[in-house]
Design an enzyme around this catalytic site. Sequence first.
Site, PDB file in Angstrom:
ATOM      1  N   LYS A   1       0.860  -1.201   0.000  1.00 61.22           N
ATOM      2  CA  LYS A   1       0.000   0.000   0.000  1.00 61.22           C
ATOM      3  C   LYS A   1       0.890   1.243   0.000  1.00 61.22           C
ATOM      4  CE  LYS A   1      -1.706   2.898   2.897  1.00 61.22           C
ATOM      5  NZ  LYS A   1      -1.662   4.153   2.120  1.00 61.22           N
TER       6      LYS A   1
ATOM      7  N   GLU B   1      10.581   1.388   9.981  1.00 64.58           N
ATOM      8  CA  GLU B   1      11.625   2.401   9.741  1.00 64.58           C
ATOM      9  C   GLU B   1      10.930   3.740   9.922  1.00 64.58           C
ATOM     10  OE1 GLU B   1      13.473   5.243   8.562  1.00 64.58           O
ATOM     11  OE2 GLU B   1      13.270   4.567   6.480  1.00 64.58           O
TER      12      GLU B   1
ATOM     13  N   CYS C   1      13.541  11.102   6.332  1.00 65.86           N
ATOM     14  CA  CYS C   1      13.635  10.598   7.711  1.00 65.86           C
ATOM     15  C   CYS C   1      15.033  10.797   8.287  1.00 65.86           C
ATOM     16  CB  CYS C   1      13.220   9.138   7.775  1.00 65.86           C
ATOM     17  SG  CYS C   1      14.019   8.104   6.555  1.00 65.86           S
TER      18      CYS C   1
ATOM     19  N   GLU D   1      10.266  16.090  14.927  1.00 65.99           N
ATOM     20  CA  GLU D   1      10.559  15.960  13.498  1.00 65.99           C
ATOM     21  C   GLU D   1       9.679  16.934  12.724  1.00 65.99           C
ATOM     22  OE1 GLU D   1       9.490  12.233  11.548  1.00 65.99           O
ATOM     23  OE2 GLU D   1      11.417  12.290  10.519  1.00 65.99           O
TER      24      GLU D   1
HETATM   25  P1  NDP Z   1       2.349   8.360   8.074  1.00 65.87           P
HETATM   26  O1  NDP Z   1       3.219   7.631   8.995  1.00 65.87           O
HETATM   27  O2  NDP Z   1       1.002   8.786   8.548  1.00 65.87           O
HETATM   28  O3  NDP Z   1       2.103   7.501   6.730  1.00 65.87           O
HETATM   29  C1  NDP Z   1       2.929   6.496   6.227  1.00 65.87           C
HETATM   30  C2  NDP Z   1       2.066   5.381   5.661  1.00 65.87           C
HETATM   31  O4  NDP Z   1       1.241   4.792   6.686  1.00 65.87           O
HETATM   32  C3  NDP Z   1       1.093   5.845   4.581  1.00 65.87           C
HETATM   33  O5  NDP Z   1       0.969   4.832   3.611  1.00 65.87           O
HETATM   34  C4  NDP Z   1      -0.184   6.038   5.360  1.00 65.87           C
HETATM   35  O6  NDP Z   1      -1.359   6.043   4.617  1.00 65.87           O
HETATM   36  C5  NDP Z   1      -0.142   4.865   6.312  1.00 65.87           C
HETATM   37  N1  NDP Z   1      -0.982   5.077   7.481  1.00 65.87           N
HETATM   38  C6  NDP Z   1      -1.285   6.250   8.093  1.00 65.87           C
HETATM   39  N2  NDP Z   1      -2.091   6.038   9.158  1.00 65.87           N
HETATM   40  C7  NDP Z   1      -2.328   4.707   9.210  1.00 65.87           C
HETATM   41  C8  NDP Z   1      -3.102   3.873  10.062  1.00 65.87           C
HETATM   42  N3  NDP Z   1      -3.790   4.357  11.098  1.00 65.87           N
HETATM   43  N4  NDP Z   1      -3.126   2.545   9.813  1.00 65.87           N
HETATM   44  C9  NDP Z   1      -2.423   2.032   8.781  1.00 65.87           C
HETATM   45  N5  NDP Z   1      -1.693   2.765   7.920  1.00 65.87           N
HETATM   46  C10 NDP Z   1      -1.628   4.091   8.141  1.00 65.87           C
HETATM   47  O7  NDP Z   1       3.084   9.596   7.526  1.00 65.87           O
HETATM   48  P2  NDP Z   1       2.400  10.936   7.016  1.00 65.87           P
HETATM   49  O8  NDP Z   1       2.320  10.851   5.579  1.00 65.87           O
HETATM   50  O9  NDP Z   1       1.115  11.280   7.679  1.00 65.87           O
HETATM   51  O10 NDP Z   1       3.461  11.974   7.509  1.00 65.87           O
HETATM   52  C11 NDP Z   1       3.416  12.434   8.862  1.00 65.87           C
HETATM   53  C12 NDP Z   1       4.778  12.534   9.437  1.00 65.87           C
HETATM   54  O11 NDP Z   1       5.393  11.254   9.447  1.00 65.87           O
HETATM   55  C13 NDP Z   1       5.735  13.400   8.650  1.00 65.87           C
HETATM   56  O12 NDP Z   1       5.555  14.738   8.918  1.00 65.87           O
HETATM   57  C14 NDP Z   1       7.036  12.844   9.138  1.00 65.87           C
HETATM   58  O13 NDP Z   1       7.348  13.377  10.385  1.00 65.87           O
HETATM   59  C15 NDP Z   1       6.778  11.371   9.271  1.00 65.87           C
HETATM   60  N6  NDP Z   1       7.171  10.580   8.087  1.00 65.87           N
HETATM   61  C16 NDP Z   1       8.326   9.874   8.128  1.00 65.87           C
HETATM   62  C17 NDP Z   1       8.750   9.189   7.013  1.00 65.87           C
HETATM   63  C18 NDP Z   1      10.013   8.430   6.990  1.00 65.87           C
HETATM   64  O14 NDP Z   1      10.596   8.273   5.934  1.00 65.87           O
HETATM   65  N7  NDP Z   1      10.448   7.905   8.112  1.00 65.87           N
HETATM   66  C19 NDP Z   1       8.001   9.207   5.778  1.00 65.87           C
HETATM   67  C20 NDP Z   1       6.750   9.912   5.847  1.00 65.87           C
HETATM   68  C21 NDP Z   1       6.390  10.570   6.969  1.00 65.87           C
HETATM   69  P3  NDP Z   1      -1.945   7.460   4.099  1.00 65.87           P
HETATM   70  O15 NDP Z   1      -1.377   7.575   2.780  1.00 65.87           O
HETATM   71  O16 NDP Z   1      -3.407   7.387   4.101  1.00 65.87           O
HETATM   72  O17 NDP Z   1      -1.473   8.526   5.044  1.00 65.87           O
END
Ligand code: NDP
Length: 500
Positions: free
Chosen positions: A192, A268, A303, A402
């Site tokens: 996903k 991660e 990240c 972050e």
């Molecule tokens: P999220 O952690 O929310 O999203 C990452 C993935 O998880 C997406 O595919 C998302 O789907 C999915 N997801 C979100 N909520 C749920 C849930 N309750 N159950 C199952 N899957 C879920 O990241 P965001 O995009 O909201 O970003 C928010 C913050 O996260 C950023 O500001 C940053 O701080 C951090 N982040 C860190 C990353 C990294 O590389 N370590 C990458 C991205 C974000 P959906 O697309 O619907 O949100």
Amino acid sequence: MNFPMEYQAVKAAALRLQLRTEAFIDGKFQKTQSEKTFVSENPATGKPLARIAACDAADVDRAVAAARRSFEGGAWSRMNPAGRKKTLLAFADLLEANAGELALLDTLEGGKPIGDTTAIDIPDTIHCIRWHAEIIDKIYHHVAPTAQENLGLVVREPVGVVACVTPWNFPAQLAAWKIGPALAAGNSVVLKPARFTSLSVIRMAELAAEAGLPPGVFNVVPGFGTTAGQALGRHPDVDMLTFTGSTEVGRIFLQYSSESNLKLVTLELGGKSPQVVFADAPDLDRVATQVIAGAFWNMGENCSCGSRLVVHRHIKDELLAKVAAQAGALKVGDPLDPGTRQGPMIEKPHMEKVLGYIETGRAEGARLVLGGRQTLRETGGYFVEVTLFDEVDNRMKIAQEEIFGPVLAVIPFSTEAEAVAIANDTAYGLAASLYTRDLGTAHRVARAIRAGTVSVNCFSEGDITTPFGGYKQSGFAGRDKSVWAHEQYTELKTIWMQLD
Ligand code: NDP
């Protein structure tokens, strides 16, 4: 599709794209059961880009069932490693033949500069698939040192059905970090992508099928985290879930696992990485360039973003002047323009969150040296100026949380012990970099910093041969990249034989 790296040619190529927007299940594009869709927009313009299939639990069930069938059928899971290698190399070749298209998709949906997606994201995606393909027929099982009358074989077997939930900041590349080792090991995968960035991964699944991956081995279910993501996390027939994203959502996946079938989970997560510069650092101009790469690469939506510059008091002002001069010259603009170094934030709420952190920084008493505002409003996109705060105390919110945007906090130190204490004083532990001429300092500090990757005299995440993942709240139970990534997609089995 390939194109010359010239603004008008890139824009023309973007207009020619044919977007795949449906779920890819069991070797073909499929409509979702509900026929619901969601809009994916271009964050550089705020305009809609595509309507993407919104998979929910019913579609996830179909994808997991297809993955299970393919896994139990054995066409992939029991194929000779050399056969899997051949197919994955063919997949990598097809990715390469379509590299321009994939780069454009990540640029359009993710707001990532085309210079980055063509030079970094997609080449690394291809290299990652090739690397894991190449390793798979060179890994041996083990024979245990047993008594003469026994034979103990320790073998590695694919885990089974692996679910991947991936973020939006490196859409194709982070998908490859998961599917490369998972597929090479013989697993079947359901992925996903983040709802902001589905297009490149859907196309990758189509290319994998064209390369000869059997139906059901690599499925993509675009949709929302709370529906498709949750359905994967709670699914009783998913054996393992691998996630990259926020620490907050990482915790939720552990909960899903504990409340369902105890599937394996690897996470991660986020970071608040320090870039530590000692007074004897060689060549401050070069250090400034590296610090900027660490802090502002991918607009800080990374990240491993080196969002804290921890610098010796004696050189702070000199380095800060160089960083400000170089950072101020970074071109913010249309990500389709090859000259652009900084694209937009991924969406409006995220831009507002980043601007909110900038306000908090001012309110906490940090000194704004550069940037600090939204810019290029007339585009309709979500651009934030490259921002630099001096006189930051590590206890401030902007030094602890972050931000995931182009905001660098400068924190001075006087002694090595103080530098290490500041570097370690966060909930995270993903990455760090340090700059010094002294080999002893480099070794001591690299060992003292509690982070998964420490780079010395450069900003780097290593390459495909080195593991990537976090200490503390930056990760859980695994690593991406390298041979260690391969291991986490396998189970260890002991086969014990009585020989007399
Ligand atoms: P999220 O952690 O929310 O999203 C990452 C993935 O998880 C997406 O595919 C998302 O789907 C999915 N997801 C979100 N909520 C749920 C849930 N309750 N159950 C199952 N899957 C879920 O990241 P965001 O995009 O909201 O970003 C928010 C913050 O996260 C950023 O500001 C940053 O701080 C951090 N982040 C860190 C990353 C990294 O590389 N370590 C990458 C991205 C974000 P959906 O697309 O619907 O949100």
